[in-house]
Design an enzyme around this catalytic site. Structure first.
Site, PDB file in Angstrom:
ATOM      1  CD  GLU A 112      31.708   3.385 -19.032  1.00  0.00           C
ATOM      2  OE1 GLU A 112      30.855   4.232 -18.742  1.00  0.00           O
ATOM      3  OE2 GLU A 112      32.721   3.164 -18.331  1.00  0.00           O
ATOM      4  CG  ASP A 113      31.335   7.415 -20.568  1.00  0.00           C
ATOM      5  OD1 ASP A 113      31.921   6.331 -20.323  1.00  0.00           O
ATOM      6  OD2 ASP A 113      31.630   8.485 -20.002  1.00  0.00           O
ATOM      7  CG  ASP A 116      40.634   5.931 -23.002  1.00  0.00           C
ATOM      8  OD1 ASP A 116      41.038   5.941 -24.164  1.00  0.00           O
ATOM      9  OD2 ASP A 116      41.166   6.630 -22.112  1.00  0.00           O
ATOM     10  CG  PHE A 165      39.797  14.192 -23.172  1.00  0.00           C
ATOM     11  CD1 PHE A 165      40.017  13.099 -22.354  1.00  0.00           C
ATOM     12  CD2 PHE A 165      38.922  15.185 -22.749  1.00  0.00           C
ATOM     13  CE1 PHE A 165      39.385  12.995 -21.122  1.00  0.00           C
ATOM     14  CE2 PHE A 165      38.280  15.090 -21.517  1.00  0.00           C
ATOM     15  CZ  PHE A 165      38.510  13.991 -20.707  1.00  0.00           C
ATOM     16  NE  ARG A 178      29.439  14.536 -15.649  1.00  0.00           N
ATOM     17  CZ  ARG A 178      30.340  13.547 -15.690  1.00  0.00           C
ATOM     18  NH1 ARG A 178      30.358  12.731 -16.711  1.00  0.00           N
ATOM     19  NH2 ARG A 178      31.219  13.387 -14.728  1.00  0.00           N
TER      20      ARG A 178
HETATM   21  P1  5GP Z   1      39.169   3.339 -19.296  1.00  0.00           P
HETATM   22  O1  5GP Z   1      39.191   2.675 -17.963  1.00  0.00           O
HETATM   23  O2  5GP Z   1      38.558   2.501 -20.390  1.00  0.00           O
HETATM   24  O3  5GP Z   1      40.533   3.873 -19.678  1.00  0.00           O
HETATM   25  O4  5GP Z   1      38.324   4.680 -19.181  1.00  0.00           O
HETATM   26  C1  5GP Z   1      37.105   4.699 -18.611  1.00  0.00           C
HETATM   27  C2  5GP Z   1      36.656   6.100 -18.245  1.00  0.00           C
HETATM   28  O5  5GP Z   1      37.602   7.148 -18.537  1.00  0.00           O
HETATM   29  C3  5GP Z   1      35.420   6.423 -19.055  1.00  0.00           C
HETATM   30  O6  5GP Z   1      34.269   5.869 -18.483  1.00  0.00           O
HETATM   31  C4  5GP Z   1      35.437   7.934 -18.998  1.00  0.00           C
HETATM   32  O7  5GP Z   1      34.838   8.359 -17.792  1.00  0.00           O
HETATM   33  C5  5GP Z   1      36.906   8.309 -18.991  1.00  0.00           C
HETATM   34  N1  5GP Z   1      37.344   8.664 -20.347  1.00  0.00           N
HETATM   35  C6  5GP Z   1      38.098   7.927 -21.183  1.00  0.00           C
HETATM   36  N2  5GP Z   1      38.293   8.582 -22.362  1.00  0.00           N
HETATM   37  C7  5GP Z   1      37.612   9.745 -22.251  1.00  0.00           C
HETATM   38  C8  5GP Z   1      37.413  10.859 -23.150  1.00  0.00           C
HETATM   39  O8  5GP Z   1      37.873  10.924 -24.296  1.00  0.00           O
HETATM   40  N3  5GP Z   1      36.653  11.895 -22.679  1.00  0.00           N
HETATM   41  C9  5GP Z   1      36.107  11.893 -21.430  1.00  0.00           C
HETATM   42  N4  5GP Z   1      35.380  12.966 -21.089  1.00  0.00           N
HETATM   43  N5  5GP Z   1      36.280  10.867 -20.560  1.00  0.00           N
HETATM   44  C10 5GP Z   1      37.018   9.801 -20.981  1.00  0.00           C
END
Ligand code: 5GP
Length: 189
Positions: A112-113, A116, A165, A178
């Protein structure tokens, strides 16, 4: 590559502040690949390793990472969408594109990238666990602990980052940026 060698739109200062350089990313990704290789070898889990990328943010990271994993691996991808906005995460996650092959009996490494709030991975890991993998681990490039709402066990983590972000190296703003070779954030954000 020196910042001045990037195309003009791609320079860290234009319009993003560089948080993690391309060179630092490359070093850390190589370390993660070596650690993953060593752990899977030590566990005797060198057969049927499926590296599973979460679309689309993990694609650049995964492409680099697998070149540092010295095991026979297969690659697959899963697409997810989560609903909510930047401040209020609904925690509702939907699979938009499923795996191409079953993972029953396979050693699955999810790539995963960023973790959050943790909602996406919390849902996805629970979903994948029901499919009977031999093992299930998570490798995330980034973690934003200040935003955490769900505890997600990250077996391999690239970097802990502040509550910004971020974009680049697979991460987008409205599907763009990207392809930035570094991780940055918007100036003033
Ligand atoms: P979560 O479910 O953990 O809140 O977030 C998952 C998804 O939200 C990540 O896979 C990503 O696609 C997006 N996301 C969360 N934080 C960031 C950020 O700082 N930058 C970007 N570009 N996407 C984010």
């Amino acid at each position: 590559m020196a910042p001045s060698a990037y195309p003009a739109w791609n320079r860290p200062s234009d319009p993003f502040i560089e948080l993690i350089s391309a060179a630092t990313l490359a070093d850390r990704v190589a370390e993660l690949g070596r650690a993953i290789t060593a752990d899977y070898v030590a566990a005797g889990a060198t057969e049927d390793v499926v590296v599973l990328g979460v679309l689309k943010g993990s694609v650049l990271f995964m492409a680099d990472l697998v070149r540092h994993i010295a095991l026979p691996v297969t690659l697959d991808f899963i697409g997810v969408a989560s609903y909510g906005d930047a401040t209020v995460s609904s925690g509702v996650v939907q699979i938009t594109q499923d795996l191409t092959r079953p993972i029953a009996g396979k050693h699955v490494l999810v790539v995963e990238d960023i973790v959050d709030t943790g909602h996406t991975l919390s849902y996805l890991l629970a979903n994948l666990a029901t499919r009977g993998p031999a093992s299930l681990k998570l490798c995330s490039l980034l973690h934003k602990p200040e935003r955490s709402e769900r505890e997600v066990p990250i077996d391999y983590l690239g970097f802990t980052i502040p509550n910004k972000f971020v974009v680049g190296y697979g991460l987008d703003v409205s599907q763009r940026y990207r392809n930035l070779p570094f991780i940055g954030y918007v100036a003033g954000a």
